[in-house]
Write a protein that holds these residues in place. Structure first.
Motif, PDB file in Angstrom:
ATOM      1  N   CYS A 117       0.862  -1.172   0.000  1.00 47.36           N
ATOM      2  CA  CYS A 117       0.000   0.000   0.000  1.00 47.36           C
ATOM      3  C   CYS A 117       0.902   1.226   0.000  1.00 47.36           C
ATOM      4  N   GLU A 118       0.551   2.193  -0.852  1.00 48.53           N
ATOM      5  CA  GLU A 118       1.283   3.458  -0.897  1.00 48.53           C
ATOM      6  C   GLU A 118       0.278   4.592  -0.749  1.00 48.53           C
ATOM      7  N   ILE A 119       0.760   5.683  -0.168  1.00 52.04           N
ATOM      8  CA  ILE A 119      -0.079   6.836   0.113  1.00 52.04           C
ATOM      9  C   ILE A 119       0.522   8.048  -0.584  1.00 52.04           C
ATOM     10  N   LYS A 120      -0.315   8.786  -1.298  1.00 49.02           N
ATOM     11  CA  LYS A 120       0.153   9.991  -1.991  1.00 49.02           C
ATOM     12  C   LYS A 120      -0.230  11.215  -1.174  1.00 49.02           C
ATOM     13  N   SER A 121       0.784  12.006  -0.840  1.00 38.85           N
ATOM     14  CA  SER A 121       0.586  13.228  -0.070  1.00 38.85           C
ATOM     15  C   SER A 121       1.565  14.273  -0.582  1.00 38.85           C
ATOM     16  N   TRP A 145       4.477   9.842  -3.599  1.00 40.76           N
ATOM     17  CA  TRP A 145       4.049   8.549  -3.079  1.00 40.76           C
ATOM     18  C   TRP A 145       4.974   8.094  -1.960  1.00 40.76           C
ATOM     19  N   PHE A 146       4.374   7.566  -0.885  1.00 45.51           N
ATOM     20  CA  PHE A 146       5.110   7.035   0.260  1.00 45.51           C
ATOM     21  C   PHE A 146       4.568   5.647   0.594  1.00 45.51           C
ATOM     22  N   ALA A 147       5.466   4.741   0.976  1.00 43.05           N
ATOM     23  CA  ALA A 147       5.029   3.416   1.432  1.00 43.05           C
ATOM     24  C   ALA A 147       4.365   3.567   2.794  1.00 43.05           C
ATOM     25  N   ASP A 177       5.659  -4.080   2.535  1.00 39.35           N
ATOM     26  CA  ASP A 177       4.986  -5.151   1.792  1.00 39.35           C
ATOM     27  C   ASP A 177       4.470  -6.188   2.788  1.00 39.35           C
ATOM     28  N   VAL A 178       3.247  -6.668   2.565  1.00 38.74           N
ATOM     29  CA  VAL A 178       2.622  -7.583   3.520  1.00 38.74           C
ATOM     30  C   VAL A 178       2.100  -8.834   2.833  1.00 38.74           C
ATOM     31  N   SER A 179       2.046  -9.935   3.593  1.00 34.13           N
ATOM     32  CA  SER A 179       1.499 -11.190   3.096  1.00 34.13           C
ATOM     33  C   SER A 179       0.321 -11.658   3.944  1.00 34.13           C
ATOM     34  N   GLU A 180      -0.070 -10.845   4.907  1.00 35.52           N
ATOM     35  CA  GLU A 180      -1.233 -11.136   5.745  1.00 35.52           C
ATOM     36  C   GLU A 180      -2.010  -9.839   5.942  1.00 35.52           C
ATOM     37  N   PRO A 181      -3.269  -9.907   6.356  1.00 35.04           N
ATOM     38  CA  PRO A 181      -4.060  -8.686   6.516  1.00 35.04           C
ATOM     39  C   PRO A 181      -3.382  -7.681   7.461  1.00 35.04           C
ATOM     40  N   VAL A 187      -3.780   3.514  10.390  1.00 34.08           N
ATOM     41  CA  VAL A 187      -4.568   4.741  10.443  1.00 34.08           C
ATOM     42  C   VAL A 187      -3.651   5.902  10.072  1.00 34.08           C
ATOM     43  N   GLN A 188      -4.094   6.709   9.109  1.00 35.24           N
ATOM     44  CA  GLN A 188      -3.369   7.895   8.671  1.00 35.24           C
ATOM     45  C   GLN A 188      -4.139   9.119   9.143  1.00 35.24           C
ATOM     46  N   TYR A 189      -3.464  10.016   9.872  1.00 36.10           N
ATOM     47  CA  TYR A 189      -4.125  11.182  10.446  1.00 36.10           C
ATOM     48  C   TYR A 189      -3.943  12.449   9.614  1.00 36.10           C
ATOM     49  N   GLY A 190      -2.986  12.441   8.695  1.00 35.46           N
ATOM     50  CA  GLY A 190      -2.740  13.607   7.859  1.00 35.46           C
ATOM     51  C   GLY A 190      -3.574  13.584   6.595  1.00 35.46           C
ATOM     52  N   HIS A 191      -3.596  14.723   5.899  1.00 30.06           N
ATOM     53  CA  HIS A 191      -4.323  14.828   4.636  1.00 30.06           C
ATOM     54  C   HIS A 191      -3.589  14.023   3.563  1.00 30.06           C
ATOM     55  N   ILE A 192      -4.298  13.178   2.849  1.00 27.96           N
ATOM     56  CA  ILE A 192      -3.708  12.417   1.750  1.00 27.96           C
ATOM     57  C   ILE A 192      -4.552  12.608   0.500  1.00 27.96           C
ATOM     58  N   GLU A 193      -3.924  12.380  -0.647  1.00 25.02           N
ATOM     59  CA  GLU A 193      -4.596  12.579  -1.925  1.00 25.02           C
ATOM     60  C   GLU A 193      -5.124  11.276  -2.511  1.00 25.02           C
ATOM     61  N   GLU A 194      -4.286  10.247  -2.466  1.00 27.09           N
ATOM     62  CA  GLU A 194      -4.665   8.955  -3.039  1.00 27.09           C
ATOM     63  C   GLU A 194      -4.060   7.820  -2.225  1.00 27.09           C
ATOM     64  N   VAL A 195      -4.689   6.664  -2.334  1.00 25.89           N
ATOM     65  CA  VAL A 195      -4.177   5.429  -1.742  1.00 25.89           C
ATOM     66  C   VAL A 195      -4.054   4.428  -2.891  1.00 25.89           C
ATOM     67  N   LYS A 196      -2.879   3.805  -3.016  1.00 24.78           N
ATOM     68  CA  LYS A 196      -2.651   2.829  -4.090  1.00 24.78           C
ATOM     69  C   LYS A 196      -2.326   1.465  -3.491  1.00 24.78           C
ATOM     70  N   PHE A 197      -3.040   0.450  -3.947  1.00 27.23           N
ATOM     71  CA  PHE A 197      -2.807  -0.930  -3.545  1.00 27.23           C
ATOM     72  C   PHE A 197      -2.220  -1.667  -4.740  1.00 27.23           C
TER      73      PHE A 197
END
Length: 88
Positions: free
Chosen positions: A40-44, A48-50, A55-59, A63-73
């Protein structure tokens, strides 16, 4: 009382969710499919920031508290569909 907004679903390959007009906080959940490694990456601020879990192999949930523009999976490896959820 504020309205809760939820984006959720499955994807194969990658999925981008635009959240630039929604106020934080954001709860982001990524559940890789069986045998998958996903990220998952977050655009702010136009960059883009990881997310903290990397990287994950399990759920995983964050929680992100700052303003973000997009979330990429993105599915990094494997062939199963992943599921995602973004709640604001």
């Amino acid at each position: 009382m504020a309205r809760q907004i939820t984006y959720s679903g499955t994807y194969s390959g990658s999925k981008i969710i635009t959240v630039s007009r929604i106020d934080p906080p954001f709860t982001i959940t990524l559940s890789p499919g069986s045998g998958n490694v996903s990220r998952c990456e977050i655009k702010s601020g136009g960059k883009w920031f990881a997310w903290p879990a990397g990287d994950v192999s399990e759920p995983m949930r964050d929680v992100q508290y700052g303003h973000i523009e997009e979330v990429k999976f993105t599915r990094v490896s494997g062939s199963s569909d992943d599921t995602y959820e973004v709640v604001a």
